[in-house]
Write a protein that holds these residues in place. Sequence first.
Motif, PDB file in Angstrom:
ATOM      1  N   SER A 269       0.817  -1.221   0.000  1.00 58.50           N
ATOM      2  CA  SER A 269       0.000   0.000   0.000  1.00 58.50           C
ATOM      3  C   SER A 269       0.848   1.266   0.000  1.00 58.50           C
ATOM      4  O   SER A 269       0.346   2.345  -0.335  1.00 58.50           O
ATOM      5  N   HIS A 270       2.128   1.162   0.357  1.00 58.93           N
ATOM      6  CA  HIS A 270       3.000   2.341   0.343  1.00 58.93           C
ATOM      7  C   HIS A 270       3.500   2.681  -1.055  1.00 58.93           C
ATOM      8  O   HIS A 270       4.167   3.698  -1.238  1.00 58.93           O
ATOM      9  N   SER A 271       3.186   1.823  -2.031  1.00 56.92           N
ATOM     10  CA  SER A 271       3.620   2.067  -3.412  1.00 56.92           C
ATOM     11  C   SER A 271       2.474   2.572  -4.272  1.00 56.92           C
ATOM     12  O   SER A 271       2.459   2.355  -5.483  1.00 56.92           O
ATOM     13  N   GLY A 272       1.523   3.233  -3.650  1.00 58.03           N
ATOM     14  CA  GLY A 272       0.361   3.702  -4.389  1.00 58.03           C
ATOM     15  C   GLY A 272       0.674   4.720  -5.456  1.00 58.03           C
ATOM     16  O   GLY A 272      -0.031   4.821  -6.465  1.00 58.03           O
ATOM     17  N   ASP A 273       1.755   5.489  -5.269  1.00 55.82           N
ATOM     18  CA  ASP A 273       2.115   6.493  -6.272  1.00 55.82           C
ATOM     19  C   ASP A 273       2.546   5.856  -7.584  1.00 55.82           C
ATOM     20  O   ASP A 273       2.498   6.490  -8.641  1.00 55.82           O
ATOM     21  N   LEU A 274       2.992   4.594  -7.527  1.00 57.39           N
ATOM     22  CA  LEU A 274       3.416   3.904  -8.738  1.00 57.39           C
ATOM     23  C   LEU A 274       2.287   3.101  -9.367  1.00 57.39           C
ATOM     24  O   LEU A 274       2.514   2.384 -10.349  1.00 57.39           O
ATOM     25  N   LEU A 275       1.099   3.219  -8.810  1.00 52.07           N
ATOM     26  CA  LEU A 275      -0.019   2.383  -9.240  1.00 52.07           C
ATOM     27  C   LEU A 275      -0.372   2.658 -10.694  1.00 52.07           C
ATOM     28  O   LEU A 275      -0.590   3.799 -11.093  1.00 52.07           O
ATOM     29  N   ALA A 276      -0.411   1.611 -11.499  1.00 49.42           N
ATOM     30  CA  ALA A 276      -0.793   1.722 -12.911  1.00 49.42           C
ATOM     31  C   ALA A 276      -2.275   1.416 -13.037  1.00 49.42           C
ATOM     32  O   ALA A 276      -2.720   0.325 -12.691  1.00 49.42           O
ATOM     33  N   HIS A 277      -3.036   2.382 -13.510  1.00 46.55           N
ATOM     34  CA  HIS A 277      -4.485   2.204 -13.629  1.00 46.55           C
ATOM     35  C   HIS A 277      -4.795   1.542 -14.968  1.00 46.55           C
ATOM     36  O   HIS A 277      -5.309   2.171 -15.897  1.00 46.55           O
ATOM     37  N   GLU A 278      -4.480   0.275 -15.045  1.00 44.81           N
ATOM     38  CA  GLU A 278      -4.729  -0.478 -16.260  1.00 44.81           C
ATOM     39  C   GLU A 278      -4.955  -1.937 -15.894  1.00 44.81           C
ATOM     40  O   GLU A 278      -4.532  -2.409 -14.836  1.00 44.81           O
ATOM     41  N   ALA A 279      -5.641  -2.633 -16.775  1.00 48.45           N
ATOM     42  CA  ALA A 279      -5.937  -4.052 -16.576  1.00 48.45           C
ATOM     43  C   ALA A 279      -5.212  -4.857 -17.646  1.00 48.45           C
ATOM     44  O   ALA A 279      -5.010  -4.388 -18.771  1.00 48.45           O
ATOM     45  N   ARG A 280      -4.850  -6.091 -17.276  1.00 45.90           N
ATOM     46  CA  ARG A 280      -4.148  -6.977 -18.196  1.00 45.90           C
ATOM     47  C   ARG A 280      -4.886  -8.298 -18.272  1.00 45.90           C
ATOM     48  O   ARG A 280      -5.130  -8.932 -17.245  1.00 45.90           O
ATOM     49  N   LEU A 281      -5.226  -8.674 -19.483  1.00 48.42           N
ATOM     50  CA  LEU A 281      -5.911  -9.939 -19.713  1.00 48.42           C
ATOM     51  C   LEU A 281      -5.163 -10.711 -20.783  1.00 48.42           C
ATOM     52  O   LEU A 281      -4.685 -10.138 -21.763  1.00 48.42           O
ATOM     53  N   VAL A 282      -5.072 -12.022 -20.594  1.00 50.70           N
ATOM     54  CA  VAL A 282      -4.397 -12.904 -21.542  1.00 50.70           C
ATOM     55  C   VAL A 282      -5.444 -13.823 -22.162  1.00 50.70           C
ATOM     56  O   VAL A 282      -6.168 -14.525 -21.451  1.00 50.70           O
ATOM     57  N   VAL A 283      -5.504 -13.807 -23.487  1.00 52.94           N
ATOM     58  CA  VAL A 283      -6.429 -14.654 -24.236  1.00 52.94           C
ATOM     59  C   VAL A 283      -5.637 -15.804 -24.851  1.00 52.94           C
ATOM     60  O   VAL A 283      -4.634 -15.572 -25.536  1.00 52.94           O
ATOM     61  N   THR A 284      -6.066 -17.022 -24.591  1.00 56.47           N
ATOM     62  CA  THR A 284      -5.408 -18.215 -25.119  1.00 56.47           C
ATOM     63  C   THR A 284      -6.419 -19.026 -25.916  1.00 56.47           C
ATOM     64  O   THR A 284      -7.511 -19.327 -25.422  1.00 56.47           O
TER      65      THR A 284
END
Length: 641
Positions: free
Chosen positions: A278-293
Amino acid sequence: METPALTVSAAVWEHLRKLCLHEFPCGTGSWNKSRFLPQTYRAWRELIPREEDAVGPGEETVDALLGLVCSPHSPWALLEGSSAEDRFLRELAIQNPLMLKDSFFYTYFRSLRVVDKQVSLVDKDLLKFVKLEELVLSANQIKEIDTTNLPPTLKVLELYGNKMTSMECLCSHPPPRLQHLGLGHNKLLGPLESLYVTSDYWPNLISLDLSFNDLTDLQGMVSGLRTLQRLRLLVLQGNPLALVPCYRGFIIDGLSGLCVLDDITVAPSEKHLFRGLSHSGDLLAHEARLVVTVGHVRGVLDSSVLDPEPGPQGPFITYSYYVTYEFVEDEEGEGDEYGRVLAEIVKPPPSTEQLGEDIPKEPIKEAEDSVGSGLASQSQSRELEESGASAPLPRPMDSAEEQAKLRPRLDPRLWPSPGTVRKPWSDVIPCNYEMQHVLKDLVRLKAFLLSGTTVTIVEEKILSWPAVPPSPNSPSAAKKGKGEKDKKGKEKDKEEKNKKGKDGKDKAGKGEKEPAKEQKGSKKKELRKDLRQDPPVLRVLGSGPVDLEPLLSGEPFVSTVCNFGVVRTLETDRLTLYRNSKKKKSEKAKNAALKARKSKTKLSAASVYESDYRPDPLTVEIQIQLIQGHSTEEALRMLVP
């Protein structure tokens, strides 16, 4: 004329009316009038000797009336799903109907459930229920609530499935004793919602359910929830913020007193694994990653066995197959610094499995019958020009706007997904496809997951023809002729040098034969290169939906086998079996023996197929996984965009 808004108190009284508390067998009437006579008349009647359980003519005993209410086969029985309060009120209306007055109802109810009654207004008459502790107003049409109309004794407030867009209206005068607040399946949106989940408004809150809204600010939400010292149960699944890779670990580390997150108990091992995240919130990337197989495809119809043998002038027909799926993209201008397309290949399939360099990368045709017309890419146009084809070439697209205008005419299911490789036919076609999608528009991604995707198996048919020799006046032909002249001159000089440096007839003969072999091989290659191709003919073999909502409900992946039914036939399978058996036969076998074996194979195959023909259905394996970090180290690797 607009209909007046339905209030909560009006819905409560309408429900009490439908209980028929003043009608037979409840209430007072001829069926129990002797029990409720005036006091003077009762005193006179008591002078008459009678049995204790005797009732007047036409009247029913209390037990008989209760049996009419409680028996499931009685026409006066309560409807299935009725609450315990409804049953108690019906029995009370038989035993002591004179108690059922307005003042009794206002003091009796501790819980009110007004579900799916089209209620849109919480009115001030609700304050008359002085002992009310639980209020359930789910599946209604409520957009805002005046909290001054909520009883101060309230401990549980549920507003699931309404039309609320903000919690701000609840914070003007919130119930001070509230312990559970349920606002799931609403339309809460915006980063300001994190300002309304603090202890300033909910000092005694133990349980909070904000699931399936449009909340996106994970860091701000955790900052607000951290002030709720008594919070033990939290539900945020179904929100866009729950799609980021470090969602669960970030909340567990940020809310140390939390016991249950998204209906899953927070284990001590999780608190250890996500310590310090929780102390790394400033580095938080507001994106989602999905893998399609995409795995194996089975049950594909082999269409090549139905085509006639090609003549010297063609057409030479090739078939290939690929799988497409619909997936959401970020809107224009919301991508990262690398551009609009935010998809990257995790495991690119081997290029050697493609059918050839001449197969176009993009499908440009939909209808199977209309082969002559269609769109071609610029690369195709250049290839046709170099080969000297005289067929009219389509005009290349001048801008992306023109391409966008033409794209809606085509079936979107036919457009290959990024990184798609076309495969030749086989009983089991291994796709070996894996693609990672990275998206920043989480609200749009959530809407896509709710609607699901469509998976399609496409057959691509390409007709190739010998290239027409160019006219001698054309510049391309002149250029080509000059090149061939120079090439022949160089080859001639080379041959002369080889002849001078070699002695003996055998050596000279060998030297003459080797160039002939090379020339023969080069002719085959030139023949393949000189083939011109018609635009691909695409055909949908099978298409169906895939439900992706489990990814919003906390499931790590969705894995399924899409079944499109049987598309193969007995006739095509016979032809395929016959062709495969023919290829395996030795070329040195005698014609008579070959014919006998052919007929034997054909008859045996036919008898087997006719007796027990069970073709495999057309299926494709597909898996879509939502990437989540399982420790602080994994999450930190995915934090930086």
